[in-house]
Design an enzyme around this catalytic site. Structure first.
Site, mmCIF file in Angstrom:
data_model
loop_
_atom_site.group_PDB
_atom_site.id
_atom_site.type_symbol
_atom_site.label_atom_id
_atom_site.label_comp_id
_atom_site.label_asym_id
_atom_site.label_seq_id
_atom_site.Cartn_x
_atom_site.Cartn_y
_atom_site.Cartn_z
ATOM 1 N N HIS A 110 0.820 -1.224 0.000
ATOM 2 C CA HIS A 110 0.000 0.000 0.000
ATOM 3 C C HIS A 110 0.851 1.270 0.000
ATOM 4 C CE1 HIS A 110 -3.535 -2.383 0.422
ATOM 5 N NE2 HIS A 110 -3.278 -2.793 1.653
ATOM 6 N N ASP A 137 -4.573 -12.838 3.368
ATOM 7 C CA ASP A 137 -5.790 -12.313 3.991
ATOM 8 C C ASP A 137 -7.049 -12.521 3.148
ATOM 9 O OD1 ASP A 137 -4.751 -10.493 2.206
ATOM 10 O OD2 ASP A 137 -4.651 -8.824 3.625
HETATM 11 ZN ZN ZN Z 1 -4.124 -7.087 2.741
#
Ligand code: ZN
Length: 344
Positions: free
Chosen positions: A159, A283
């Site tokens: 990110h 995830d």
């Molecule tokens: Zn993630």
């Protein structure tokens, strides 16, 4: 396979952030790394501590002002008036038309930190830099002729943009690995299978024709990073057509996930890369607190097998994954599938 890990990851241990107005524990915890390390030991992988590649290596994809900010953030935080919390957090964020980098540290907080999920503690920078070094060490092995490697990166990185932290990420480990591979390989593909969009990686290579970025993730309209990660984002300039986003609906299970992966791998093959970076989030797991997808432990093995079957020189970079008790078996399943396909 060669795996790279550093104990320094545990130096980054922020305790909380605010989500939906509620103070909650940071899910990106040192225990994650302990569980992932256990999987590496289960698999009898060779575990190596990374060298320090130095600040210049970070500048291959990051802005020098941003690196300076991150490296000094905690010390500068101590100079702000009381009351202030135990972790560096921004209070006011640069949005849309706000494009000036303030000279003050307090002004820079909201310029370089995109949200409150990127707290910085007293030793965070050492952990952040060591995570980047893990990625660079793993990439260096493949650049030097190894067919594959794995970097246990914590904190994660996908990110993080060239000059912006977000979503538990500070330095973009996958982008650093891809750029390092470019030192030998003409075209590099980054395949991101974390359940969240690899927005920082997309941003870093947005106008590049030599690095393909492909991300399979939960529909950003239903989760982080919300404002980016949509199918219409294709890159610009020389990078046009070199970014592919495959957002999937909530609760996607193994079968439709693997169909999307086949689509992603077809795009990778069409690009004819000489090497690949796999941004491996775990995830998408059915029990992950991200609650976006329903991939099973066996599903991660199938994902690993299909990626491994491409037979590309590959650097696997650890990204997210928050079902702590399942990380060990899910990483083991992915790596087992990946290596079986390589051998076959
Ligand atoms: Zn993630």
């Amino acid at each position: 396979m060669l795996a790279v890990y550093s104990d320094d990851n545990a130096l980054h241990d922020p305790d909380h952030f605010i989500s939906r107005g509620v103070k909650i524990a940071v899910r990106e915890s040192p225990e994650r790394a302990n569980q992932l390390l256990a999987a590496l030991r289960d698999g009898a992988h060779e575990i190596r501590t990374p060298r320090d590649f130095g600040r210049d290596a970070l500048l291959s994809v990051h802005d020098p002002r941003y690196i300076h900010f991150l490296a000094n953030a905690y010390d500068n935080w101590q100079t702000l008036p009381e009351p202030r919390g135990p972790f560096v957090l921004a209070n006011s964020y640069a949005m849309r038309q706000m494009k000036t980098l303030p000279t003050s540290f307090e002004g820079q907080l909201g310029f370089f930190l995109s949200g409150n999920s990127v707290p910085i503690g007293p030793h965070s920078w050492r952990a952040i830099a060591s995570s980047a070094n893990c990625a660079l060490e793993a990439a260096d092995a493949v650049r030097s002729g190894a067919s594959e490697s794995y970097a246990l990166c914590r904190p994660p990185g996908h990110h993080a943009y060239a000059d912006l932290a977000g979503g538990y990420c500070y330095l973009n480990n996958s982008a650093l690995a891809a750029q390092h591979l470019r030192g030998r390989f003409a075209r590099v593909a980054v395949l991101d299978v974390d359940v969240h969009h690899g927005n920082g990686t997309q941003g870093i290579f947005w106008e590049r024709g030599d690095v393909l970025t492909v991300s399979i993730h939960g529909d950003p309209n239903t989760g982080y990073p919300w404002q980016v990660g949509y199918a219409g984002e294709r890159g610009e300039g020389e990078g046009f057509g070199k970014n592919l986003n495959l957002p999937l609906p909530l609760s996607t299970s193994d079968e439709p996930y693997l169909a999307a992966l086949d689509h992603a791998l077809a795009a990778v093959r069409a690009f004819e890369p000489e090497a690949c970076v796999v941004a491996l989030g775990l995830d998408a797991f059915e029990e992950d607190s991200s609650e976006m997808m329903r991939v099973t432990t066996a599903g991660f093995g199938a994902i690993g097998a299909r990626i491994g079957a491409q037979k590309l020189p590959s650097v696997i970079i650890q990204e997210g994954g928050y079902a702590v008790d399942a990380l060990r078996r899910n990483l083991g399943s992915f790596l087992g599938g990946f290596l079986s396909a390589r051998a076959g």
